[in-house]
Design a protein around this motif. Structure first.
Motif, short mmCIF file in Angstrom:
data_model
loop_
_atom_site.label_atom_id
_atom_site.label_comp_id
_atom_site.label_asym_id
_atom_site.label_seq_id
_atom_site.Cartn_x
_atom_site.Cartn_y
_atom_site.Cartn_z
N MET A 1 5.02 3.38 7.19
CA MET A 1 5.79 3.01 6.02
C MET A 1 5.53 4.01 4.90
SD MET A 1 5.47 -0.26 3.47
CE MET A 1 4.08 0.49 2.63
N VAL A 2 6.59 4.51 4.29
CA VAL A 2 6.50 5.38 3.13
C VAL A 2 7.44 4.81 2.09
CG1 VAL A 2 6.85 7.70 2.22
CG2 VAL A 2 6.02 7.42 4.55
N CYS A 3 6.93 4.55 0.88
CA CYS A 3 7.78 4.02 -0.17
C CYS A 3 7.22 4.43 -1.52
CB CYS A 3 7.92 2.50 -0.06
SG CYS A 3 6.37 1.58 -0.27
N SER A 4 8.03 4.22 -2.56
CA SER A 4 7.70 4.68 -3.90
C SER A 4 7.80 3.52 -4.88
CB SER A 4 8.69 5.78 -4.30
OG SER A 4 8.60 6.09 -5.67
N ASP A 5 7.14 3.68 -6.04
CA ASP A 5 7.41 2.78 -7.14
C ASP A 5 8.78 3.16 -7.72
OD1 ASP A 5 6.72 5.19 -8.32
OD2 ASP A 5 5.43 4.32 -9.85
N ALA A 6 9.27 2.35 -8.64
CA ALA A 6 10.64 2.49 -9.10
C ALA A 6 10.90 3.81 -9.82
CB ALA A 6 11.02 1.32 -10.01
N ASP A 7 9.89 4.36 -10.51
CA ASP A 7 10.13 5.59 -11.26
C ASP A 7 9.71 6.84 -10.52
OD1 ASP A 7 7.40 5.35 -11.46
OD2 ASP A 7 7.32 5.28 -13.65
N GLY A 8 9.30 6.71 -9.27
CA GLY A 8 9.01 7.88 -8.45
C GLY A 8 7.74 8.61 -8.81
N THR A 9 6.75 7.90 -9.37
CA THR A 9 5.49 8.55 -9.74
C THR A 9 4.32 8.17 -8.84
OG1 THR A 9 4.91 6.80 -11.32
CG2 THR A 9 6.20 8.66 -12.16
N THR A 10 4.50 7.15 -7.98
CA THR A 10 3.45 6.75 -7.03
C THR A 10 4.05 6.58 -5.66
OG1 THR A 10 2.20 5.61 -8.76
CG2 THR A 10 1.65 5.06 -6.48
N LEU A 11 3.53 7.31 -4.68
CA LEU A 11 3.98 7.22 -3.29
C LEU A 11 2.93 6.44 -2.51
CD1 LEU A 11 6.08 8.34 -1.18
CD2 LEU A 11 4.38 10.12 -0.72
N THR A 12 3.37 5.45 -1.74
CA THR A 12 2.49 4.65 -0.90
C THR A 12 2.77 4.98 0.56
OG1 THR A 12 2.40 2.85 -2.52
CG2 THR A 12 1.77 2.32 -0.26
N ALA A 13 1.73 5.37 1.30
CA ALA A 13 1.87 5.74 2.71
C ALA A 13 0.47 5.83 3.32
CB ALA A 13 2.59 7.07 2.87
N ASP A 14 0.40 5.82 4.63
CA ASP A 14 -0.87 6.03 5.32
C ASP A 14 -1.03 7.54 5.53
OD1 ASP A 14 -3.17 5.96 6.80
OD2 ASP A 14 -2.33 4.80 8.47
N ILE A 15 -1.58 8.21 4.53
CA ILE A 15 -1.62 9.68 4.52
C ILE A 15 -2.49 10.22 5.65
CG2 ILE A 15 -2.21 11.72 3.15
CD1 ILE A 15 0.13 10.16 1.99
N ASP A 16 -3.64 9.56 5.90
CA ASP A 16 -4.59 10.07 6.91
C ASP A 16 -4.52 9.34 8.24
OD1 ASP A 16 -5.60 7.73 5.88
OD2 ASP A 16 -7.60 8.52 5.46
N ALA A 17 -3.52 8.47 8.42
CA ALA A 17 -3.27 7.77 9.70
C ALA A 17 -4.47 7.00 10.19
CB ALA A 17 -2.80 8.76 10.77
N ASP A 18 -5.17 6.33 9.23
CA ASP A 18 -6.32 5.50 9.62
C ASP A 18 -5.98 4.01 9.64
OD1 ASP A 18 -6.11 4.92 6.93
OD2 ASP A 18 -8.24 5.27 6.48
N GLY A 19 -4.73 3.66 9.41
CA GLY A 19 -4.31 2.28 9.43
C GLY A 19 -4.32 1.59 8.08
N TYR A 20 -4.73 2.30 7.02
CA TYR A 20 -4.77 1.73 5.68
C TYR A 20 -3.84 2.55 4.77
CZ TYR A 20 -8.94 -0.69 7.30
OH TYR A 20 -9.82 -1.47 8.01
N LEU A 21 -3.14 1.83 3.89
CA LEU A 21 -2.21 2.50 2.99
C LEU A 21 -2.95 3.23 1.88
CD1 LEU A 21 0.64 -0.16 2.65
CD2 LEU A 21 0.68 1.99 3.94
N ASP A 22 -2.51 4.44 1.60
CA ASP A 22 -3.07 5.26 0.53
C ASP A 22 -2.00 5.45 -0.55
OD1 ASP A 22 -5.36 5.87 2.31
OD2 ASP A 22 -3.88 7.05 3.41
N GLU A 23 -2.39 6.05 -1.66
CA GLU A 23 -1.45 6.31 -2.75
C GLU A 23 -1.54 7.76 -3.19
OE1 GLU A 23 -1.30 1.94 -4.96
OE2 GLU A 23 -2.15 3.68 -6.01
N VAL A 24 -0.37 8.35 -3.45
CA VAL A 24 -0.30 9.64 -4.12
C VAL A 24 0.23 9.37 -5.52
CG1 VAL A 24 0.59 11.99 -4.07
CG2 VAL A 24 0.25 10.75 -1.92
#
Length: 202
Positions: A1-24
């Motif tokens: 899953m890859v998704c963003s907050d409404a204003d496009g300043t925080t990206l939520t995804a499993d960046i390192d593929a460890d099964g937990y969601l990370d944030e950019v």
């Protein structure tokens, strides 16, 4: 899953593929981003500038006023988030210094130091300061587009766009893509094209 907050300043995804969601997190939407890697009980944080290799850091230490930008998205459509990384020298007044020491895509899954399993090149027209870098998926095909806003001298910024084509990304000038720096800040390009998260960011 890859998704963003409404204003496009925080990206939520499993960046390192460890099964937990990370944030950019990129509050200025410039590519001056920080990744917060999450686990069940611990978290670590790394900026795009810290993600450069030891050699890249040593080389850029020879030059003043260097800045790092990173654009996160799935550029090669393999299901993992990649990072397009740039390290360039700020303008001296209105004059370009023409010095980009890092211009590459690191392909995911990304490690916690932002290294990837493989790296491909980003081909650029010139070496002006990379003021901002953003990723979008405006056509919704799952493969991110790369938008780079690069100084062209005298306070102007030119937009370049590109997509991953198997051997890397080739940037080309965007039609009508000349801006002042304040105009770039107001452009709505960002992660919201990946879809808005159904829940608030942590």
């Amino acid at each position: 899953m890859v998704c963003s907050d409404a204003d496009g300043t925080t990206l939520t995804a499993d960046i390192d593929a460890d099964g937990y969601l990370d944030e950019v997190r990129d509050p200025g939407r410039s590519g001056d981003a920080t990744v917060v890697f999450s686990k069940a009980t611990t978290a670590s944080e790394v900026s795009v500038g810290e993600g450069r290799t030891r050699w890249q850091k040593a080389w850029s230490a020879l030059f003043p006023d260097m800045e790092t930008r990173g654009a996160f998205g799935d550029f090669d459509d393999d299901g993992y988030v990649d990072v397009a990384l740039f390290h360039s020298q700020e303008d001296e007044g209105d004059h370009n210094r023409d010095n980009v020491t890092v211009h590459e895509v690191r392909h995911g899954p990304l490690a916690r130091d932002l290294s990837g399993g493989r790296t491909t090149d980003i081909r650029m027209r010139g070496g002006g300061f990379v003021y901002a870098a953003r990723a979008t998926d405006e056509n919704g095909d799952g493969r991110a587009e790369l938008h780079v806003f690069q100084s062209s001298g005298d306070g102007a910024v030119q937009q370049y766009t590109g997509r991953y084509e198997g051997e890397g990304v080739i940037l080309s000038p965007a039609e009508g893509g000349f801006y002042g720096r304040s105009d770039v800040d107001e452009l709505e390009l960002g992660w919201q094209y990946f879809g808005i998260c159904a829940y608030p960011a942590r």
